[in-house]
Design an enzyme around this catalytic site. Structure first.
Site, PDB file in Angstrom:
ATOM      1  N   THR A 159       0.734  -1.412  -0.064  1.00 52.36           N
ATOM      2  CA  THR A 159       0.063   0.042   0.107  1.00 52.36           C
ATOM      3  C   THR A 159       0.877   1.234   0.061  1.00 52.36           C
ATOM      4  O   THR A 159       1.864   1.196   0.682  1.00 52.36           O
ATOM      5  CB  THR A 159      -0.797  -0.021   1.071  1.00 52.36           C
ATOM      6  OG1 THR A 159      -1.598   1.292   1.516  1.00 52.36           O
ATOM      7  CG2 THR A 159      -0.126  -0.238   2.641  1.00 52.36           C
ATOM      8  N   GLU A 161       0.130   3.551   1.856  1.00 51.21           N
ATOM      9  CA  GLU A 161       0.376   4.076   3.206  1.00 51.21           C
ATOM     10  C   GLU A 161       1.391   3.983   4.052  1.00 51.21           C
ATOM     11  O   GLU A 161       1.521   4.431   5.064  1.00 51.21           O
ATOM     12  CB  GLU A 161      -0.887   3.668   4.072  1.00 51.21           C
ATOM     13  CG  GLU A 161      -2.302   3.847   3.515  1.00 51.21           C
ATOM     14  CD  GLU A 161      -3.580   3.230   4.262  1.00 51.21           C
ATOM     15  OE1 GLU A 161      -3.316   3.617   5.643  1.00 51.21           O
ATOM     16  OE2 GLU A 161      -4.472   3.183   3.797  1.00 51.21           O
TER      17      GLU A 161
END
Length: 378
Positions: A159, A161
Site C-alpha cells: 500500500t 500508506e
C-alpha cells in the site's frame, strides 16, 4: 524501456493468497477473463497452468465473489484451499501438492480503523504471515546445490500508506522513505522490508507493488464507497471524519490488477513499482459525487441526502494526503490507467445497487455460512 513480452516469465502454477477478498477475487476474475479474451495476454504470454486460491476466510473473505469461476474452472484450472498463511505445515503442503512456481500475495488485514482497535491481528497476518509465505517459498524453491531457482517469483502487494502522509504538494515515489502512521501501515511496511530482505539476503526472486486506494465490485461494505452507497440507499447517516478534507488517490481495481499482472510477467526482479490512479479527491468532494450518482440511480433527491452527512470525530493519526507517482511502471512496463473515474465510480455505484443480495448476505452474516451450504471441495 524494459517492456518486452518476449522476455516475460513463464508461469505454471500461481498461488494467490487472499483470493476471496476484494482485490484478490477481482484479480482471479481478471486472469480468467483474459484467458477467454481475444487480447489473450494470459495464454499468449505462456500461462496455461493453475490458479490456487489460498484464503483463511476471515470476515472479509467471501467465496461468493468467485461462484462463476468455481463453476467454470473449479477442479481443472482453479482450486481453493482454506488455509491460514501463518500455518507453515499447510502452506508447505500446498506448495508441494500444486508445485507452486509463482506467489501473488494479496492476503492482509487492511482496515485502518480495525488496526487501531486491535493491532495484534494485523501484526500476525501481515508480518508473520508474509514471513511464513516467504520462508516456505524460499525452502521449496531452493535447489540441491543451495541456489534458488530463477524461474520462480514471489510478488508482494502493498500500500501507499507505508510512505506516511503528504502535504499539499508532492508525490510518493519508489524511493520515498517509509513513515507509516497506523498499526495497519506499520505492519505493511514491516512486510515490505521482510520481502526485500529475502531478496537481498537469500536471492529469492521477488517483485513488490505499492498501490493507492482501490474501488470497484466485491469491496467489503465497511469500506468508504460501498458503505456510503449502501447508507444512501437505506436512508442512513453518512459519517465523515473531521472536516472531510483528507485527500486520497483512487484507482479502479481492474486497472490495479492489470498493473500487477504486468509486474508479475515483466517486472524486474528485486524491484518495486508504485501503482496509482492519478486521481486525487477530498473525502467530502468524493462523497458529494457518490451522492449525485447514487441519487441519479435511486430517484432520491440530492439535497435530502446531503442533509444526512454527519461529521464525526477524526480518526487517530489520520494521514492528510496520499498521492502516487507511477511514472516508473508506465515507462518500464507500458502500463496506463484505462478506466476514467467518472466511468469507474458509475460502474461501482451500479454494481453495489444491483447486487443487494450479495451485500445483504454480508450485513446479515449469512455469507459466513455460504461455504458450508454451497461449496463442495473438489
Amino acid at each position: 524501456m524494459y517492456y518486452n513480452l518476449s522476455m516475460s516469465r513463464k508461469l505454471k502454477n500461481i498461488l494467490i493468497t487472499g483470493g476471496a477478498g476484494f482485490i484478490g477475487s477481482n484479480f482471479i476474475h481478471y486472469l480468467f477473463n483474459m484467458s477467454s479474451s481475444k487480447e489473450n495476454l494470459f495464454n499468449d504470454a505462456g500461462f496455461d497452468g493453475k490458479v490456487i486460491n489460498v484464503d483463511s476466510l476471515t470476515y472479509a473473505g467471501n467465496l461468493e465473489n468467485l461462484v462463476d469461476i468455481e463453476n467454470k474452472w473449479g477442479g481443472n484450472r482453479y482450486f481453493f484451499e482454506k488455509a491460514d498463511i501463518c500455518d507453515r505445515k499447510e502452506i508447505e503442503r500446498i506448495f508441494k501438492q500444486y508445485d507452486i512456481d509463482t506467489v501473488i500475495h494479496f492476503a492482509a488485514e487492511s482496515h485502518v480503523d480495525r488496526s487501531i482497535l486491535g493491532p495484534e491481528t494485523f501484526i500476525r497476518t501481515n508480518v508473520l504471515g508474509t514471513f511464513t509465505m516467504l520462508d516456505v517459498a524460499k525452502n521449496y524453491w531452493t535447489k540441491s546445490d543451495g541456489s534458488i531457482r530463477d524461474d520462480v517469483l514471489f510478488h508482494h502487494i502493498s500500500t501507499d500508506e507505508v510512505y506516511g502522509s503528504l502535504g499539499d504538494e508532492g508525490y510518493f515515489t519508489e524511493t520515498t522513505i517509509y513513515d507509516p502512521r497506523s498499526p495497519y501501515s506499520s505492519s505493511k511496511a514491516s512486510s515490505d522490508h521482510i520481502v526485500m530482505a529475502y531478496f537481498h539476503t537469500y536471492g529469492l526472486p521477488i517483485t513488490l507493488s505499492n498501490c493507492t486506494n482501490n474501488y470497484g465490485p466485491y469491496q467489503f461494505p465497511e469500506k468508504l464507497l460501498p458503505l456510503m452507497i449502501s447508507n444512501i440507499k437505506s436512508g442512513k447517516n453518512l459519517p465523515v471524519y473531521g472536516k472531510g478534507d483528507n485527500i486520497r488517490d483512487w484507482i479502479y481495481v481492474e486497472d490495479h490488477n492489470r498493473a500487477v499482472w504486468l509486474v508479475v510477467k515483466n517486472g524486474r526482479t528485486g524491484e518495486k513499482y508504485n501503482i496509482g490512479g492519478e486521481n486525487e479527491w477530498q473525502n467530502i468532494k468524493l462523497l458529494e459525487k457518490v451522492i449525485e450518482l447514487t441519487c441519479k440511480e435511486t430517484g432520491k433527491k440530492v439535497e435530502d441526502v446531503e442533509k444526512t452527512i454527519v461529521h464525526v470525530k477524526d480518526r487517530l493519526g489520520h494521514d492528510k494526503r496520499y498521492a502516487i507517482d507511477c511514472s516508473k511502471i508506465k515507462k518500464e512496463l507500458g502500463w496506463t490507467r484505462k478506466m476514467t473515474f467518472e466511468e469507474g465510480l458509475s460502474e461501482t455505484v451500479n454494481w453495489n445497487l444491483s447486487n443487494s443480495e450479495w451485500i445483504d448476505h454480508i450485513l446479515s452474516g449469512e455469507y459466513v455460512n455460504w461455504v458450508e451450504k454451497n461449496y463442495t471441495k473438489r
